[in-house]
Design a protein around this motif. Structure first.
Motif, mmCIF file in Angstrom:
data_model
loop_
_atom_site.group_PDB
_atom_site.id
_atom_site.type_symbol
_atom_site.label_atom_id
_atom_site.label_comp_id
_atom_site.label_asym_id
_atom_site.label_seq_id
_atom_site.Cartn_x
_atom_site.Cartn_y
_atom_site.Cartn_z
ATOM 1 N N UNK A 11 0.863 -1.181 0.000
ATOM 2 C CA UNK A 11 0.000 0.000 0.000
ATOM 3 C C UNK A 11 0.903 1.235 0.000
ATOM 4 N N UNK A 16 -3.169 6.124 4.746
ATOM 5 C CA UNK A 16 -3.272 5.730 6.146
ATOM 6 C C UNK A 16 -4.272 4.577 6.243
ATOM 7 N N UNK A 17 -3.777 3.405 6.597
ATOM 8 C CA UNK A 17 -4.659 2.237 6.595
ATOM 9 C C UNK A 17 -5.503 2.196 7.868
ATOM 10 N N UNK A 19 -8.227 -0.411 10.291
ATOM 11 C CA UNK A 19 -8.588 -1.791 10.598
ATOM 12 C C UNK A 19 -10.071 -1.987 10.301
ATOM 13 N N UNK A 26 -6.774 -5.440 7.776
ATOM 14 C CA UNK A 26 -6.805 -4.018 7.480
ATOM 15 C C UNK A 26 -7.620 -3.801 6.215
ATOM 16 N N UNK A 28 -7.754 -2.397 2.999
ATOM 17 C CA UNK A 28 -6.899 -1.785 1.981
ATOM 18 C C UNK A 28 -7.448 -2.016 0.583
ATOM 19 N N UNK A 38 11.881 0.986 0.185
ATOM 20 C CA UNK A 38 13.239 0.456 0.376
ATOM 21 C C UNK A 38 13.648 -0.454 -0.786
ATOM 22 N N UNK A 93 4.446 -14.915 4.139
ATOM 23 C CA UNK A 93 5.172 -14.322 5.270
ATOM 24 C C UNK A 93 6.667 -14.341 4.957
ATOM 25 N N UNK A 118 13.124 -3.328 5.077
ATOM 26 C CA UNK A 118 11.842 -3.737 5.639
ATOM 27 C C UNK A 118 10.745 -3.314 4.675
ATOM 28 N N UNK A 120 7.011 -1.643 4.245
ATOM 29 C CA UNK A 120 6.284 -0.669 5.069
ATOM 30 C C UNK A 120 4.876 -1.139 5.410
ATOM 31 N N UNK A 121 4.515 -2.363 5.028
ATOM 32 C CA UNK A 121 3.205 -2.868 5.476
ATOM 33 C C UNK A 121 3.355 -3.727 6.745
ATOM 34 N N UNK A 122 4.100 -4.837 6.655
ATOM 35 C CA UNK A 122 4.234 -5.674 7.857
ATOM 36 C C UNK A 122 5.401 -5.255 8.748
ATOM 37 N N UNK A 123 6.251 -4.343 8.261
ATOM 38 C CA UNK A 123 7.374 -3.831 9.064
ATOM 39 C C UNK A 123 8.210 -4.951 9.706
ATOM 40 N N UNK A 124 8.293 -6.106 9.044
ATOM 41 C CA UNK A 124 8.971 -7.239 9.673
ATOM 42 C C UNK A 124 10.493 -7.084 9.668
#
Lengths: 249, 323
Positions: A11, A16-17, A19, A26, A28, A38, A93, A118, A120-124
């Protein structure tokens, strides 16, 4: 040397997502999508390596639904040579993505893989390190400067409170930080040219990779809101509030 | 239930975030081992054995652990965890540059899906972590036998010291020798570290220049013994080094007091500081989103308000602000 870059369709960072009311996910649905910022830096760096005569070929890979082809086309328009889509509607994942990239690396035999640090959605912030582990290659995360050499690469990477320089034996996996470069804008002629570049399609099954999630999302919720604050009119009032009310000075 | 906590250190001093990781690990209710891997770092093992709640310190000492590189440490952790997959149920490290680099690598080696940036532990297998720059909190359940997580130090209190546990030597694993540290630079400003400071003073693009940034914010930070932070806009404009960036993609802080000067309050910045106890915003733009989350908002010219605040704080006595 051949460079492989992994890109994710996410996204757009300006959206701004929210819930969903039932907390299951979320919302979206039709929100604007874009290449993970990134990853865009990763593509830019690979293309610059090619322009500098260091890289011989830049291959971009994306894992996900058919619409990820748009993301791949953007990367091709930036200057990547060809693209591979790992076509799947399954929830992916980081460990599954690392395994898919691992399988592709065995096929493509790149000397360098560049990922974003990383998504920017799951920030894992996991995929690059996991891929390096599966390949048993050295890694440099949060790269801010590259100095490729013969059979090795020197990477400046950002660490808490400073930076360090690592020398890695090639092949290696890098992840990009913000300051590595500023991605170029895509020109219309390049966008047109990108349409002629090859996009391969494979599936997790054809790569022999099990992508079953190992983490089950039970619930999503917005973070607790901060209670609305007050406006003060002067530095003196601010001092008084901080001292008497917040008791923080 | 048995947890391995990975200590963060520089061979001389145990990083305080390790104490927060121990507190998170204590929530699982089982025994806790603390791994100290480094070179000539017996002094760190000595500090680690004082942490209350730790059952044993495992101390691996070898030249190839001196620089805390991910490749050799991964092989060590694999040998500790792989042989005992039914032994340790959890691996915990403090979220930050060190663990972010190391933990996913170890996890992939073991075929485990790690959970990063955990802010709350709901059960031994269920964790809450922020996604979408902190706009959403996701509760996730790990299906792996071994749970591997990094925890935000700001979300868990520091474990007390006063313990006295044994230190067991741990044999080093082979050195993969595929990476080497060439140089390392830490920015030394004599100020507390952003991640652990009691007060953080941050500046944004409205400061206008690197010179203004220093001239305006350094005296305020000095007066409060505060760490200096910045918005991404200020970093990108070159006012200050990128290691000062507070936000989703920079450092996540949660001090007692956060003073945002000339910062508009972009989502990505707010994600890095919204858990601060008290937030003060000073900005000339009354509509800046930062006022929506600030406890105390002052709409004012920062070039007048900040020196006035510094002066007022200096006037109310020194020595009250040690972190």
């Amino acid at each position: 040397m051949k460079v492989l870059v992994a890109v994710k369709r996410v996204v757009d960072h300006n959206v701004k997502v929210r819930v969903l009311a039932d907390g299951s996910d979320v919302d979206i649905g039709s929100a604007k999508r874009a290449m993970n910022p990134f990853d865009e830096i990763a593509v830019e760096e690979a293309v610059r390596l090619k322009e500098a005569g260091v890289a011989s070929e830049v291959v971009v890979v994306s894992c996900g639904v058919a619409a990820c082809q748009d993301t791949l086309r953007s990367a091709l328009a930036m200057g990547a040579d060809r693209a591979v889509l790992v076509d799947t509607a399954a929830e992916l994942q980081p460990l599954a993505v690392a395994r898919l990239l691992h399988a592709l690396c065995q096929r493509e035999q790149p000397q360098l893989v560049i990922c974003g640090k990383q998504a920017i959605d799951d920030d894992a912030g996991q995929t690059g390190q996991m891929l390096a582990a599966l390949l048993d290659w050295p890694q440099a995360t949060n790269a801010s400067k590259l100095r490729p050499g013969d059979g090795h690469i020197e990477v400046t990477r950002e660490i808490d409170g400073g930076s360090e320089v690592l020398a890695l034996t090639l092949p290696a996996v890098l992840t990009t930080d913000l300051r590595l470069n500023e991605p170029r804008f895509v020109s219309l002629p390049n966008l047109m040219k990108a349409k002629k570049k090859p996009v391969d399609s494979v599936t997790p099954e054809s790569l022999g990779v099990d992508v079953a999630p190992r983490l089950r999302t039970l619930h999503m919720a917005p973070p607790p809101a901060r209670t609305p604050g007050v406006r003060v009119d002067s530095v003196a009032q601010l001092m008084e509030r901080l001292r008497a009310e917040a008791q923080v000075i | 239930m048995k947890t391995l906590v990975i200590a963060e250190h520089d061979n001389a001093v145990l990083h305080p975030v390790t104490l927060h990781a121990v507190t998170a690990a204590l929530q699982f209710g089982g025994e806790i081992d603390l791994l100290v891997a480094g070179h000539d770092c017996a002094v760190v093992a000595g500090q680690a054995r004082r942490i209350a709640g730790v059952a044993r310190v495992l101390h691996a000492d070898a030249a190839h652990y001196a620089d805390q590189l991910a490749e050799p440490l991964t092989e060590l952790l694999r040998s500790v965890l792989a042989g005992t997959a039914d032994h340790y149920t959890h691996v915990v490290a403090a979220a930050g540059g060190f663990a972010r680099n190391l933990l996913p690598r170890v996890a992939a080696r073991l075929g485990v899906a790690p959970v990063t940036d955990v802010v709350r532990i709901e059960s031994p297998e269920t964790f809450v972590r922020p996604i979408y720059a902190g706009n959403v909190l996701a509760t996730v359940q790990s299906l792996d036998a071994l749970k591997m997580l990094t925890v935000r130090a700001t979300a868990f209190a520091a474990a007390p010291t006063g313990g006295d546990c044994p230190v067991l030597p741990l044999a080093a694993a082979a050195d993969p020798a595929c990476s080497r540290l060439v140089a390392r630079q830490r920015v030394q400003g004599g100020r507390p570290d952003l991640g652990s400071a009691r007060v953080v003073v941050s500046g944004g693009r409205a400061l206008g220049s690197a010179d203004n940034f220093r001239r305006l914010l350094e005296p305020l930070a000095d007066t409060l013994n505060a760490a200096l932070g910045a918005s991404r806009a200020a970093v990108d404009a070159g006012f200050v080094g990128n290691d000062s960036q507070v936000g989703q993609t920079g450092r996540v802080v949660a001090p007692e007091l956060y003073i945002a000067v000339g910062i508009s309050g972009a989502i990505q910045h707010v994600a890095g500081m919204k858990d601060s106890r008290v937030i003060v915003a000073i900005n000339r733009d009354a509509d800046a989103p930062i006022f929506g989350i600030a406890d105390y908002g002052l709409v004012a010219d920062i070039f007048e308000a900040v020196p006035a605040l510094t002066q007022a704080l200096a006037g109310c006595g020194e020595g009250n602000f040690s972190s």
